[in-house]
Design an enzyme around this catalytic site. Structure first.
Site, PDB file in Angstrom:
ATOM      1  N   GLY A 113      41.487  22.204  41.778  1.00  0.00           N
ATOM      2  CA  GLY A 113      40.891  23.161  40.858  1.00  0.00           C
ATOM      3  C   GLY A 113      41.338  22.870  39.440  1.00  0.00           C
ATOM      4  O   GLY A 113      42.382  22.237  39.219  1.00  0.00           O
ATOM      5  N   CYS A 114      40.568  23.320  38.467  1.00  0.00           N
ATOM      6  CA  CYS A 114      40.871  23.006  37.066  1.00  0.00           C
ATOM      7  C   CYS A 114      42.191  23.620  36.606  1.00  0.00           C
ATOM      8  O   CYS A 114      43.041  22.938  36.020  1.00  0.00           O
ATOM      9  CB  CYS A 114      39.720  23.453  36.168  1.00  0.00           C
ATOM     10  SG  CYS A 114      39.205  25.175  36.372  1.00  0.00           S
ATOM     11  N   HIS A 115      42.390  24.922  36.880  1.00  0.00           N
ATOM     12  CA  HIS A 115      43.655  25.569  36.506  1.00  0.00           C
ATOM     13  C   HIS A 115      44.816  24.892  37.229  1.00  0.00           C
ATOM     14  O   HIS A 115      45.886  24.678  36.656  1.00  0.00           O
ATOM     15  CB  HIS A 115      43.633  27.048  36.888  1.00  0.00           C
ATOM     16  CG  HIS A 115      42.529  27.839  36.275  1.00  0.00           C
ATOM     17  ND1 HIS A 115      42.532  28.223  34.944  1.00  0.00           N
ATOM     18  CD2 HIS A 115      41.396  28.351  36.802  1.00  0.00           C
ATOM     19  CE1 HIS A 115      41.443  28.934  34.688  1.00  0.00           C
ATOM     20  NE2 HIS A 115      40.746  29.013  35.795  1.00  0.00           N
TER      21      HIS A 115
END
Length: 316
Positions: free
Chosen positions: A115-117
């Site tokens: 995921g990006c975060h």
């Protein structure tokens, strides 16, 4: 012979951008499903099994269903959903995670795209845990601000609505996931080396893309004697030679020349920028990336490149 690639869910934000990365590559043969057969399980199964590499850009349940349709042992699956990021038998698609991560990506047929975060958090935190500066059982807080494209088509439509349909509340930054159970938290803990999930506070802003995760650290809570210089040195040593990760100078004056941090400074790249800002008592470690690039589609293509043994930056 060209590598046959099928993007299952190519209509979404992540899938579309993967197509953009791959469409001009002479070493890739993109398999495309007929729009009329997009929900035809038999046709999807045919393409899933005909491909050398499959990108799954689907909701979690649909991603699991797609994996179940694959019977070809030679098909490499790169899943962009949350479904397999902490699942046994799946390799986390972050080549910079550890010294042996690229070898794992080359050997596996099951890759879970981060995921990006989580990518930003893990790249900032993992070296500090590995070096013993941050205890494995530390209670960590993380804050994130991201562009609205991370919310997918429905959120993009909200922010890009016509003036007469636009909700002016969207002009303000909007904290979310206030149930404190964001879907990226399990992978944040699992791949950073922490025993406990961080307390995570994400905020979506009124801009299309760009993301920064901030890790506020009390020096007194770290390994005794830890200094900002040590934190910075650990990050710089860990990512020395990594083409997609930059560690900026300690207390980087250029980044704050105007008094404010630029969340969108890595947009349209596959790069991650890492920063350490500090006072005598505190350190703030920050990781910045394009949430659609290194935070999603770019990371998926990078993992494919590693798996295939070609230039890691090809197409990026």
């Amino acid at each position: 012979m060209a590598t046959r690639v099928f993007v299952d869910g190519h209509e979404g934000t992540t899938g579309l951008r993967i197509h953009e990365y791959l469409i001009g590559r002479s070493d890739i043969d993109l398999l495309v499903i007929d729009s009329a057969k997009r929900k035809d399980a038999q046709e999807r199964a045919r393409l899933l099994n005909a491909a050398d590499v499959v990108f799954l850009c689907l909701p979690d349940a649909a991603a699991k269903e797609a994996v179940a349709l694959i019977e070809n042992p030679a098909t490499c699956v790169i899943d962009a959903s949350t479904a397999h990021r902490t699942a046994p038998g799946w390799v986390f698609g972050l080549p910079e995670l550890a010294a042996d991560q690229r070898a794992k990506l080359r050997a596996t047929k099951r890759i879970a795209n981060p995921g990006c975060h989580a990518s930003a958090f893990i790249l900032a935190m993992r070296p500090l845990v590995d070096a013993g500066l941050v205890p494995m059982d530390a209670a960590i807080t993380a804050n994130s601000i991201t562009g609205y494209s991370g919310g997918g088509k429905s959120m993009i439509a909200q922010y890009e609505a016509k003036e007469e349909d636009f909700d002016t509340k969207l002009l303000s930054p909007r904290p979310y996931a206030l149930g404190l159970t964001h879907k990226h938290q399990p992978e944040m803990a699992a791949h950073s080396g922490l025993k406990h999930q961080p307390l995570f506070q994400p905020i979506v802003g009124p801009f299309y893309k760009g993301l920064t995760v901030s890790l506020p650290l009390h020096l007194s809570a770290l390994k005794p004697g830890t200094t900002p210089e040590q934190i910075h040195a650990v990050l710089a040593a860990r990512y020395s030679g990594e083409r997609f990760i930059r560690v900026l100078p300690l207390r980087d004056a250029e980044s704050l020349a105007g008094g404010f941090f630029d969340v969108q400074g890595c947009n349209d790249t596959n790069r991650v920028d890492l920063f350490v800002f500090a006072s005598e008592q505190h350190a703030m470690v920050m990781a910045r990336l394009d949430n659609l690039g290194k935070g999603a589609s770019g990371a998926a293509v990078q993992s494919m490149n590693v798996h295939l043994g070609c230039d890691e930056a090809l197409g990026l």
